[in-house]
Design an enzyme around this catalytic site. Structure first.
Site, mmCIF file in Angstrom:
data_model
loop_
_atom_site.group_PDB
_atom_site.id
_atom_site.type_symbol
_atom_site.label_atom_id
_atom_site.label_comp_id
_atom_site.label_asym_id
_atom_site.label_seq_id
_atom_site.Cartn_x
_atom_site.Cartn_y
_atom_site.Cartn_z
ATOM 1 N N GLY A 78 7.151 6.833 -11.477
ATOM 2 C CA GLY A 78 6.203 7.066 -12.556
ATOM 3 C C GLY A 78 6.184 5.907 -13.543
ATOM 4 O O GLY A 78 5.125 5.342 -13.844
ATOM 5 N N ASP B 59 4.245 0.924 -5.844
ATOM 6 C CA ASP B 59 3.893 1.376 -7.193
ATOM 7 C C ASP B 59 3.036 0.340 -7.914
ATOM 8 O O ASP B 59 2.105 0.684 -8.641
ATOM 9 C CB ASP B 59 5.154 1.661 -8.015
HETATM 10 P P1 ATP Z 1 8.263 0.215 -1.793
HETATM 11 O O1 ATP Z 1 8.737 1.499 -1.181
HETATM 12 O O2 ATP Z 1 9.040 -1.004 -1.377
HETATM 13 O O3 ATP Z 1 8.093 0.288 -3.267
HETATM 14 P P2 ATP Z 1 5.878 0.828 -0.314
HETATM 15 O O4 ATP Z 1 6.493 1.043 1.026
HETATM 16 O O5 ATP Z 1 5.406 2.010 -1.061
HETATM 17 O O6 ATP Z 1 6.795 -0.067 -1.239
HETATM 18 P P3 ATP Z 1 4.284 -1.264 0.887
HETATM 19 O O7 ATP Z 1 3.353 -0.719 1.888
HETATM 20 O O8 ATP Z 1 5.526 -1.912 1.388
HETATM 21 O O9 ATP Z 1 4.602 -0.139 -0.184
HETATM 22 O O10 ATP Z 1 3.530 -2.346 -0.029
HETATM 23 C C1 ATP Z 1 2.442 -2.052 -0.873
HETATM 24 C C2 ATP Z 1 1.512 -3.242 -0.964
HETATM 25 O O11 ATP Z 1 2.246 -4.346 -1.498
HETATM 26 C C3 ATP Z 1 0.960 -3.718 0.364
HETATM 27 O O12 ATP Z 1 -0.236 -3.047 0.700
HETATM 28 C C4 ATP Z 1 0.723 -5.202 0.089
HETATM 29 O O13 ATP Z 1 -0.511 -5.399 -0.585
HETATM 30 C C5 ATP Z 1 1.841 -5.556 -0.877
HETATM 31 N N1 ATP Z 1 3.014 -6.120 -0.174
HETATM 32 C C6 ATP Z 1 4.151 -5.470 0.194
HETATM 33 N N2 ATP Z 1 4.997 -6.298 0.848
HETATM 34 C C7 ATP Z 1 4.391 -7.506 0.870
HETATM 35 C C8 ATP Z 1 4.743 -8.797 1.406
HETATM 36 N N3 ATP Z 1 5.903 -8.998 2.058
HETATM 37 N N4 ATP Z 1 3.854 -9.804 1.249
HETATM 38 C C9 ATP Z 1 2.684 -9.633 0.597
HETATM 39 N N5 ATP Z 1 2.287 -8.457 0.080
HETATM 40 C C10 ATP Z 1 3.124 -7.399 0.216
#
Ligand code: ATP
Length: 295
Positions: free
Chosen positions: A42, A241
């Protein structure tokens, strides 16, 4: 006084311990390093959205030990009038990390489970059409808040994280946008016995880390692509987030979906190149500068 984002969201204190191995039962282990930070999905989303230029009202609770968390939020521009101070300790995570990056986490929801119905009602009283409500799985009352906000015409966004199948399924009828990462999308489709694309929510966002994200609009059938930018990540905690906070901030400021997705992808690309979670969220100026250097 303009549109706003309301966020019924967790506020956590992250205690990070660097250890040479993860502790065994009965073991007393000295830590090589210690770092305290503001976390919680949040708080992360509120800070991301406020730094992106949106007017953000955080709805939540901290304990007597959480005054600095509130200050950190208001320093980022978040309105903290609806953050209660309760008798329970502030939600926190004790995180041990070993040299291989393997971790062990103890999570205490604390004050995040002490938000009152009256508090949510009071906070949402002024909300209406054009406003957005952010929800995640780290507080109570998400279902009640979604119902209340939707009745007032607010657009409701729900991040199904940390994942809980029955909770996610219960939320589906009362939300406008479901936000999941790749793993949560698989878990949800397994629980429903159907492909995630067939889930009956008006809008669906699936983030896939460095592979980018998609936004599916059920009514028009449109699929908006959000390719990730190529960067060298140092710490991806909080990327999701950051992405959601920035998408919703852009929409709240009247941008179209494709523009919002592009800004969010840029913001998250910057965020992963910085150490930390809430402290790594970029400002809208940083996003402008980043985009100016990319085709
Ligand atoms: P976390 O649990 O680590 O907070 P998440 O699993 O909810 O993240 P992700 O899908 O890993 O979210 O990432 C969200 C967005 O962040 C992706 O859609 C992308 O735009 C960006 N992103 C994440 N990792 C990368 C990366 N290695 N390089 C560039 N952009 C990234």
């Amino acid at each position: 006084d303009g549109v706003a984002i309301y966020n019924l969201g967790s506020i956590n204190i992250d205690h990070l311990y660097q250890v040479d191995h993860l502790p065994k039962p009965g073991e007393t282990l000295a830590s090589q390093g210690y770092h305290v930070g503001l976390g919680g999905k949040g708080a992360n989303q509120s800070i991301a959205a406020a730094l992106a230029g949106a007017q953000v009202h955080h709805i939540g609770a901290v304990g007597a030990d959480g005054g600095w968390c509130k200050s950190r939020l208001s320093d980022a521009g978040v309105n903290t009038d609806h953050i209660a101070t309760v008798a329970t300790a502030t939600g926190h995570a004790n995180i041990c990390v070993d040299p291989e990056g393997e971790n062990l986490i103890i999570l205490y929801s604390g004050a995040n489970a002490d938000i009152s119905d009256a508090q949510v009602k009071d906070a949402l009283r002024g909300s209406g059409s054009g406003d957005h409500l952010l929800l995640q799985n780290e507080t109570t009352l998400t279902y009640e808040a979604a119902q209340m906000a939707r009745a007032a015409g607010v657009f409701v966004i729900y991040s199904a994280a940390p994942f809980d199948a029955s909770r996610a399924i219960a939320m589906l009828p009362v939300i406008d946008l479901l936000a999941v990462n790749e793993v949560e999308a698989e878990q949800l489709s397994a629980a429903l016995g159907t492909a995630v694309e067939t889930i009956e929510v008006p809008h669906l966002v699936i983030t896939r880390g460095a592979k980018g994200a998609i936004w599916r609009d059920r009514q028009t059938g449109a699929e908006h692509q959000a390719p990730a930018f190529r960067v060298d990540p140092v710490d991806t905690t909080g990327a999701g987030d950051c992405f959601i906070g920035n998408v919703v901030a852009a929409l709240d400021q009247g941008q179209d979906i494709d523009t919002a997705l592009r800004r969010a992808s840029a913001a998250a690309a910057i965020q992963v190149t910085r150490e930390g979670t809430s402290s790594a969220m970029p400002r809208s100026d940083d996003v402008d500068d980043f985009l100016a250097t990319r085709p």
